[in-house]
Design a protein around this motif. Sequence first.
Motif, PDB file in Angstrom:
ATOM      1  N   MET A 130       0.971  -1.147  -0.065  1.00 47.12           N
ATOM      2  CA  MET A 130      -0.092  -0.037  -0.124  1.00 47.12           C
ATOM      3  C   MET A 130       1.000   1.128  -0.002  1.00 47.12           C
ATOM      4  N   ALA A 131       0.457   2.190  -0.794  1.00 48.16           N
ATOM      5  CA  ALA A 131       1.315   3.578  -0.896  1.00 48.16           C
ATOM      6  C   ALA A 131       0.204   4.617  -0.819  1.00 48.16           C
ATOM      7  N   PRO A 132      -0.239   4.594   0.628  1.00 55.32           N
ATOM      8  CA  PRO A 132      -1.303   5.747   0.543  1.00 55.32           C
ATOM      9  C   PRO A 132      -1.016   7.116   0.330  1.00 55.32           C
ATOM     10  N   PHE A 133      -1.690   7.881  -0.354  1.00 52.23           N
ATOM     11  CA  PHE A 133      -1.294   9.109  -0.504  1.00 52.23           C
ATOM     12  C   PHE A 133      -0.231   9.446  -1.370  1.00 52.23           C
ATOM     13  N   VAL A 134       0.336   8.494  -2.203  1.00 55.59           N
ATOM     14  CA  VAL A 134       1.213   8.971  -3.351  1.00 55.59           C
ATOM     15  C   VAL A 134       0.529   8.292  -4.632  1.00 55.59           C
ATOM     16  N   HIS A 135      -0.196   9.608  -4.889  1.00 59.15           N
ATOM     17  CA  HIS A 135      -0.986  10.751  -4.550  1.00 59.15           C
ATOM     18  C   HIS A 135      -2.324  10.691  -3.929  1.00 59.15           C
ATOM     19  N   TRP A 136      -2.921   9.503  -3.954  1.00 57.94           N
ATOM     20  CA  TRP A 136      -4.351   9.207  -3.703  1.00 57.94           C
ATOM     21  C   TRP A 136      -4.122   8.232  -2.588  1.00 57.94           C
ATOM     22  N   PRO A 137      -5.506   8.156  -1.939  1.00 65.51           N
ATOM     23  CA  PRO A 137      -5.500   7.240  -0.670  1.00 65.51           C
ATOM     24  C   PRO A 137      -5.389   5.616  -1.122  1.00 65.51           C
ATOM     25  N   GLU A 138      -5.896   5.442  -2.258  1.00 63.72           N
ATOM     26  CA  GLU A 138      -5.938   3.788  -2.560  1.00 63.72           C
ATOM     27  C   GLU A 138      -4.702   3.338  -3.163  1.00 63.72           C
ATOM     28  N   VAL A 139      -3.783   4.392  -3.520  1.00 61.56           N
ATOM     29  CA  VAL A 139      -2.691   3.896  -4.276  1.00 61.56           C
ATOM     30  C   VAL A 139      -1.917   2.676  -3.673  1.00 61.56           C
ATOM     31  N   MET A 140      -1.538   1.628  -4.666  1.00 61.59           N
ATOM     32  CA  MET A 140      -0.894   0.597  -4.223  1.00 61.59           C
ATOM     33  C   MET A 140       0.069   0.100  -5.099  1.00 61.59           C
ATOM     34  N   PHE A 141       1.411  -0.338  -4.866  1.00 62.77           N
ATOM     35  CA  PHE A 141       2.099  -0.647  -5.653  1.00 62.77           C
ATOM     36  C   PHE A 141       2.522  -2.240  -5.693  1.00 62.77           C
ATOM     37  N   SER A 142       2.789  -2.649  -6.976  1.00 63.54           N
ATOM     38  CA  SER A 142       2.856  -4.100  -6.998  1.00 63.54           C
ATOM     39  C   SER A 142       4.360  -4.413  -7.470  1.00 63.54           C
ATOM     40  N   TYR A 143       4.695  -5.431  -6.792  1.00 61.11           N
ATOM     41  CA  TYR A 143       6.391  -5.902  -6.952  1.00 61.11           C
ATOM     42  C   TYR A 143       6.152  -7.402  -7.528  1.00 61.11           C
ATOM     43  N   GLU A 144       6.909  -7.476  -8.766  1.00 62.22           N
ATOM     44  CA  GLU A 144       6.912  -9.007  -9.460  1.00 62.22           C
ATOM     45  C   GLU A 144       8.222  -9.495  -8.797  1.00 62.22           C
TER      46      GLU A 144
END
Length: 418
Positions: A143-157
């Motif tokens: 989860m990457a909240p507020f980068v730049h919206w609250p729901e932002v999430m990174f995925s790592y392969e």
Amino acid sequence: MYYVQEIASDIFWVGGTDKRLERFENMFPLPQGVAFNSHLILDEKTALMDTVDAAISAQFLENIEHVLNGRSLDYLVVGHMEPDHCANIEELLRRYPDLKIVGNKKTFQFLEQFYTFSKPDNYLIVKEGDELPLGRRTLRFFMAPFVHWPEVMFSYEVTEKILFSADAFGCFGSLSGNIFADQTDFEGVYLDESRRYYSNIVGKYGPQVQTVLKKLAKLEIEMIVPLHGPIWRENLPYIIDKYQHWSTYQPEKKGVVLVYASMYGNTENVMNLIAGKLAAKGVQDIRMYDVSKTHPSYIIADAWKFSHLVFGSPTYNLGLYHGMQALLHEMASLNLQNRKVALVGNYTWANAAVRDMTEIIESMKKIEFIGEPFEIQSALKAEQLPELDQLVEAIYASLNADSAELVAEGAGTSTKLI
Ligand SMILES: Cc1cc2nc3c(=O)[nH]c(=O)nc-3n(C[C@H](O)[C@H](O)[C@H](O)COP(=O)(O)O)c2cc1C
Ligand SMILES: [Fe+2]
Ligand SMILES: [Fe+2]
């Protein structure tokens, strides 16, 4: 005709560029357009990493169909629910009714707010650290909240250590065949636009960017894949170092940006004199902007880059000239901080410019004012020149005072995020 590129074995870039869009978010000029990246992973399961903006849907859908080559789409991972990446979700559901949309709770809340459909059976809710096996490959979610919206999430392969970083590490400007940063003259072509994108879109959320960078620090990362602009597979420390500076509000460079508003040229005249006097002392790479001419996003980008800012404005209807008011308000709201600031004010009958500039700038953190505000009443008079020289001297002294190394360096080979 489809237009795709393979960025790693069986991972295809299926995005596109919109060169026609005049302004991003209907606000930021796009002289070179903007790219919307989306990637399709072919494995035992197929997974699409985000979609694209409505403007390039036709190309995007053709790209997907080509890469899938008759296969169905199993997963759509939604890293960011902003419409520039989500315009095609409904169409994908129509084409692939069994599609599982992967997101967090907030992703689906926003999805149902933006669109009229509700398909809970198609939702796969994930949380921090969850993994999605695709076969040979596995995706892990951060989860990457507020980068730049609250729901932002990174995925790592996990297998090839690829970080899909949503809007983080994104950049204005189109992609021109070379979709990897190392294939481009990044500093010449993209760096300024990358900074303009970061400062204006993500700049407010430096602490949140720091949180996610720290969280990911233990990961080995071979590739950073943002939703806009070129992909990073070489020299990652270079762009990570930029993000370190930008997200901690550390200037990259000692230097002066002069920003003014002026109707009749008198405030401009003072700013020209300051710039000329600084140049005569040997200060280089001075930037000067008229707020009525240059879009604030460019000025904000340079304010992010440089250490010293000089603002000059006339009084206007017992307040600030609108362009200056709007610019300073935007800078404060983006959380710009840790800068050295000098002020120039101008008025003819009732002074407000310096008072109002001071008020907004004082609301920003870690600001150090240089000298006293320099004020003229309509036009600069010869007897004020010694006072002006004092301000120039104070700016010059301040530039030389800091021994801290401000020049960003991208040296190093580590693939750790920080
Ligand atoms: C619409 C308008 C409103 C203004 N309001 C004020 C004001 O409230 N107080 C004041 O002292 N001067 C006011 N001025 C005058 C300018 O601030 C002043 O002439 C200044 O010196 C102009 O600087 P410049 O040559 O850089 O444009 C106003 C001017 C205009 C056109
Ligand atoms: Fe976004
Ligand atoms: Fe975006």
